[in-house]
Scaffold this motif. Structure first.
Motif, PDB file in Angstrom:
ATOM      1  N   LEU A   1       6.189 -10.642   1.478  1.00 43.87           N
ATOM      2  CA  LEU A   1       5.795 -10.697   0.071  1.00 43.87           C
ATOM      3  C   LEU A   1       4.279 -10.820  -0.043  1.00 43.87           C
ATOM      4  CD1 LEU A   1       8.531 -13.002  -1.501  1.00 43.87           C
ATOM      5  CD2 LEU A   1       8.400 -10.533  -1.490  1.00 43.87           C
ATOM      6  N   GLY A   2       3.700 -11.629   0.858  1.00 41.54           N
ATOM      7  CA  GLY A   2       2.251 -11.798   0.858  1.00 41.54           C
ATOM      8  C   GLY A   2       1.544 -10.485   1.126  1.00 41.54           C
ATOM      9  N   PHE A   3       2.092  -9.730   2.067  1.00 49.22           N
ATOM     10  CA  PHE A   3       1.540  -8.412   2.372  1.00 49.22           C
ATOM     11  C   PHE A   3       1.601  -7.526   1.124  1.00 49.22           C
ATOM     12  CE2 PHE A   3       2.719  -4.030   3.766  1.00 49.22           C
ATOM     13  CZ  PHE A   3       1.461  -3.657   4.200  1.00 49.22           C
ATOM     14  N   GLY A   4       2.715  -7.630   0.401  1.00 47.78           N
ATOM     15  CA  GLY A   4       2.870  -6.847  -0.825  1.00 47.78           C
ATOM     16  C   GLY A   4       1.798  -7.185  -1.854  1.00 47.78           C
ATOM     17  N   LEU A   5       1.397  -8.456  -1.885  1.00 43.25           N
ATOM     18  CA  LEU A   5       0.384  -8.875  -2.855  1.00 43.25           C
ATOM     19  C   LEU A   5      -0.967  -8.221  -2.588  1.00 43.25           C
ATOM     20  CD1 LEU A   5       1.001 -12.685  -3.394  1.00 43.25           C
ATOM     21  CD2 LEU A   5       1.284 -10.847  -5.034  1.00 43.25           C
ATOM     22  N   THR A   6      -1.206  -7.847  -1.329  1.00 40.20           N
ATOM     23  CA  THR A   6      -2.508  -7.261  -1.014  1.00 40.20           C
ATOM     24  C   THR A   6      -2.570  -5.798  -1.427  1.00 40.20           C
ATOM     25  OG1 THR A   6      -1.828  -6.527   1.173  1.00 40.20           O
ATOM     26  CG2 THR A   6      -2.706  -8.757   1.010  1.00 40.20           C
ATOM     27  N   LEU A   7      -1.419  -5.233  -1.801  1.00 39.71           N
ATOM     28  CA  LEU A   7      -1.404  -3.823  -2.168  1.00 39.71           C
ATOM     29  C   LEU A   7      -1.439  -3.671  -3.677  1.00 39.71           C
ATOM     30  CD1 LEU A   7       1.463  -2.715   0.234  1.00 39.71           C
ATOM     31  CD2 LEU A   7      -0.983  -2.554   0.630  1.00 39.71           C
ATOM     32  N   ASP A   8      -2.078  -2.606  -4.143  1.00 37.33           N
ATOM     33  CA  ASP A   8      -2.123  -2.318  -5.565  1.00 37.33           C
ATOM     34  C   ASP A   8      -1.143  -1.174  -5.847  1.00 37.33           C
ATOM     35  OD1 ASP A   8      -2.614  -1.702  -8.122  1.00 37.33           O
ATOM     36  OD2 ASP A   8      -4.763  -1.385  -7.909  1.00 37.33           O
ATOM     37  N   PRO A   9      -0.062  -1.466  -6.586  1.00 39.80           N
ATOM     38  CA  PRO A   9       0.948  -0.432  -6.796  1.00 39.80           C
ATOM     39  C   PRO A   9       0.421   0.765  -7.593  1.00 39.80           C
ATOM     40  CG  PRO A   9       1.390  -2.340  -8.174  1.00 39.80           C
ATOM     41  CD  PRO A   9       0.281  -2.720  -7.253  1.00 39.80           C
ATOM     42  N   SER A  10      -0.686   0.574  -8.331  1.00 38.44           N
ATOM     43  CA  SER A  10      -1.193   1.702  -9.113  1.00 38.44           C
ATOM     44  C   SER A  10      -2.094   2.593  -8.262  1.00 38.44           C
ATOM     45  CB  SER A  10      -1.955   1.186 -10.327  1.00 38.44           C
ATOM     46  OG  SER A  10      -3.070   0.456  -9.910  1.00 38.44           O
ATOM     47  N   GLU A  11      -2.444   2.104  -7.063  1.00 34.91           N
ATOM     48  CA  GLU A  11      -3.294   2.893  -6.180  1.00 34.91           C
ATOM     49  C   GLU A  11      -2.407   3.688  -5.237  1.00 34.91           C
ATOM     50  OE1 GLU A  11      -6.274   1.079  -3.614  1.00 34.91           O
ATOM     51  OE2 GLU A  11      -7.363   0.664  -5.464  1.00 34.91           O
ATOM     52  N   LEU A  12      -2.255   4.949  -5.542  1.00 38.11           N
ATOM     53  CA  LEU A  12      -1.362   5.768  -4.730  1.00 38.11           C
ATOM     54  C   LEU A  12      -2.199   6.759  -3.943  1.00 38.11           C
ATOM     55  CD1 LEU A  12       1.049   6.330  -7.669  1.00 38.11           C
ATOM     56  CD2 LEU A  12       1.607   5.017  -5.642  1.00 38.11           C
ATOM     57  N   SER A  13      -2.052   6.709  -2.642  1.00 35.80           N
ATOM     58  CA  SER A  13      -2.825   7.655  -1.848  1.00 35.80           C
ATOM     59  C   SER A  13      -2.170   9.020  -1.965  1.00 35.80           C
ATOM     60  CB  SER A  13      -2.869   7.205  -0.395  1.00 35.80           C
ATOM     61  OG  SER A  13      -1.567   7.217   0.127  1.00 35.80           O
ATOM     62  N   SER A  14      -3.007  10.048  -2.127  1.00 36.95           N
ATOM     63  CA  SER A  14      -2.455  11.381  -2.288  1.00 36.95           C
ATOM     64  C   SER A  14      -2.204  12.010  -0.934  1.00 36.95           C
ATOM     65  CB  SER A  14      -3.431  12.242  -3.079  1.00 36.95           C
ATOM     66  OG  SER A  14      -3.010  13.580  -3.052  1.00 36.95           O
ATOM     67  N   PRO A  15      -1.026  12.616  -0.766  1.00 34.05           N
ATOM     68  CA  PRO A  15      -0.762  13.294   0.498  1.00 34.05           C
ATOM     69  C   PRO A  15      -1.601  14.557   0.643  1.00 34.05           C
ATOM     70  CG  PRO A  15       1.037  13.662  -1.038  1.00 34.05           C
ATOM     71  CD  PRO A  15       0.096  12.709  -1.702  1.00 34.05           C
ATOM     72  N   LEU A  16      -2.279  14.961  -0.435  1.00 31.63           N
ATOM     73  CA  LEU A  16      -3.025  16.216  -0.403  1.00 31.63           C
ATOM     74  C   LEU A  16      -4.375  16.071   0.293  1.00 31.63           C
ATOM     75  CD1 LEU A  16      -2.280  17.548  -3.971  1.00 31.63           C
ATOM     76  CD2 LEU A  16      -1.479  18.474  -1.819  1.00 31.63           C
ATOM     77  N   VAL A  17      -4.900  14.824   0.322  1.00 35.18           N
ATOM     78  CA  VAL A  17      -6.214  14.646   0.946  1.00 35.18           C
ATOM     79  C   VAL A  17      -6.106  15.026   2.417  1.00 35.18           C
ATOM     80  CG1 VAL A  17      -7.968  12.969   1.580  1.00 35.18           C
ATOM     81  CG2 VAL A  17      -6.928  12.886  -0.682  1.00 35.18           C
ATOM     82  N   GLY A  18      -6.993  15.903   2.845  1.00 36.32           N
ATOM     83  CA  GLY A  18      -6.977  16.357   4.226  1.00 36.32           C
ATOM     84  C   GLY A  18      -6.221  17.654   4.408  1.00 36.32           C
ATOM     85  N   SER A  19      -5.528  18.111   3.355  1.00 34.10           N
ATOM     86  CA  SER A  19      -4.828  19.393   3.489  1.00 34.10           C
ATOM     87  C   SER A  19      -5.470  20.416   2.550  1.00 34.10           C
ATOM     88  CB  SER A  19      -3.343  19.221   3.180  1.00 34.10           C
ATOM     89  OG  SER A  19      -3.168  18.732   1.884  1.00 34.10           O
TER      90      SER A  19
END
Lengths: 285, 210
Positions: B19-37
């Motif tokens: 749960l603590g690990f989850g707190l460090t993540l921002d759910p609105s920050e979604l990494s795009s799979p397109l970066v690098g392709s």
């Protein structure tokens, strides 16, 4: 040709034709109804990119509508549902799927609730079995108070709802019977039944009385007053549970319950006798 | 008894850690799979700023890099980032950076009024049906994509961009282009990215006939 033979030939031909058409339609075109159903199915599995907690199917947003259009177009072009889903995952990432795939780190989401349910169930079962075994032994023993609290909290909502649903005369009957079982004939208590019930629950956390530890004092009148009065609402406790001064406070608290419940107050001499008795066997400081 | 306590504690601690690990993540920050392709290809009608052309495809943009910005006139955060885009356009256009605005779910008239009011003369394209936006995995505008001369998405920025992000990412595009020029083996120009990524199947390609 005989009748059955002809039928068989016909059946084979029919099945063959059906298979051929099925293969053809599977590879080529889907009917508009099939397309609608498939689009709906895929849309309900995809997260609406705008509102996040809704599926594309349920979302009223413009983008969700466009996404549905894309799904339908791709299906019309002959893409399989898997290909359509893979397309959206390749563009948006895995979060676009409402149900995370059952693999890797995502497995936690699927497995943890199940494990928690199993663990909780096992814990409850083990605790209840232990508790019941102790009851069978005849020694109520001590049950973890926090466990009781959890159990009580879990049950309260349901019990209250059930209790309230009962007709008044049934509730009244139950209350009287409960009081009679507790050895209380004298009545019109206010809230007494409830308090008696609470005491009955609390007795489980009492240290049970061991008469052999009292020696010859079990023949005394004070002992019997103690048993009669203190043991009426809850099990008579072991005097060694508290120090003499603690007993004085406990007695005052218990007597308040007696008054609140509308029971006969303990007379002055009885009170002194009981406290003296408790003091004789009380815990050393 | 002790091992029971230890294992119980271990389970609880593991759960709390999770749960603590989850707190460090921002759910609105979604990494795009397109970066690098490879950047998804497109052919869109020009709103304005495209010179004599009616429509423009990604492959035609001969540049050292492109900044593709999805926006709309109804988007407040777009108004907020607009001055930074104008500054970047003035500064980097002559260095060979192609700026592209793609209008997202908006009427052309409203988009034109917006541009008259806030300025900016870079290439603006209309995306009816949001097909290109969906191809780029856009979920909330403004979103800005940085595409290098080989047609690869090097960075995606969600939310209003500022000078810092623009300078940093455009700087990366330019230095990348310089390196590409220095090594004779690699091609330059956006064409190197052709054909654009189409999800593997021709039927799924964004340029497939509809």
């Amino acid at each position: 040709m005989t009748g059955p033979g002809r039928t068989l030939t016909l059946a084979v031909a029919l099945v063959g034709a059906l298979l051929a058409s099925a293969v053809a339609s599977g590879a080529q075109e889907r009917s508009p109804e099939e397309l609608d159903a498939l689009t709906k199915q895929i849309a309900s599995q995809l997260r609406c990119p705008v509102c996040r907690q809704l599926s594309v199917e349920d979302s009223p947003s413009d983008l969700a509508r466009e996404v549905k259009g894309v799904i339908r177009d791709k299906l019309e072009e002959g893409a399989t549902p898997e290909e359509v889903r893979a397309y959206f995952v390749s563009k948006y990432g895995e979060w676009i799927l409402l149900e995370p795939p059952k693999e890797g780190f995502n497995l936690l989401v699927w497995v943890t609730p199940l494990l928690a349910l199993l663990g909780g169930g096992t814990f409850l079962a083990v605790q209840l079995t232990r508790w019941m075994r102790r009851e069978e032994d005849g020694s109520p023993g001590r049950v973890n108070a926090s466990f009781l609290l959890i159990l009580a909290l879990a049950l309260t909502a349901g019990l209250t709802a059930c209790g309230d649903a009962l007709p008044d005369h049934v509730k009244e009957d139950a209350r009287r019977r409960q009081l009679r079982e507790l050895g209380v004939e004298h009545v019109e208590p206010t809230g007494g039944a409830r308090r008696a019930g609470v005491s009955a629950i609390r007795r489980i956390d009492l240290e049970p009385l061991d008469p052999s530890a009292l020696g010859e004092d079990t023949a005394s009148a004070a002992y019997h007053r103690f048993l009669h009065r203190c043991g009426a609402c809850h099990e008579a406790p072991a005097p060694s549970q508290h120090t003499a001064s603690e007993w004085s406070a406990v007695f005052t608290r218990m007597h308040r319950n007696i008054e609140d419940a509308g029971l006969i107050p303990v007379s002055g001499p009885d009170r002194e006798a009981i406290l003296e008795f408790l003091g004789r066997h009380a815990k050393e400081k | 008894m002790t091992w029971k306590k230890i294992s119980g504690l271990g389970v609880v601690l593991a759960f709390v850690a999770l749960l603590g690990f989850g707190l460090t993540l921002d759910p609105s920050e979604l990494s795009s799979p397109l970066v690098g392709s490879a950047a998804p290809g497109f052919r869109l009608e020009v709103l304005e700023g495209g010179g004599s052309r009616d429509s423009v495809g990604l492959a035609e943009l001969e540049a050292k890099g492109a900044v593709v910005n999805f926006w709309a006139s109804w988007c407040l955060a777009c108004i907020q980032e607009h001055p930074a885009l104008v500054r970047a356009w003035r500064r980097y256009e002559r260095e060979g950076i192609q700026m592209v605005g793609i209008v997202y779910q908006d009427r052309p008239s409203a988009a034109r009024r917006y541009l008259e009011r806030y300025g900016g003369g870079w290439l603006q394209l209309m995306d009816p049906g949001s097909r290109t936006a969906i191809d780029y995995g856009v979920y909330g505008i403004p979103e800005t994509f940085f595409i290098d001369s080989a047609g690869t998405i090097t960075h995606k920025h969600v939310g209003p961009v500022d000078d810092q992000v623009l300078d940093r990412e455009i700087g990366r595009l330019l230095s990348g282009a310089r390196e590409a020029e220095a090594s004779p083996a690699s091609e330059t120009g956006m064409r190197a990215g052709e054909p654009p990524d189409a999800g593997g199947s021709g039927a799924l390609g964004p340029e497939a006939p509809r």
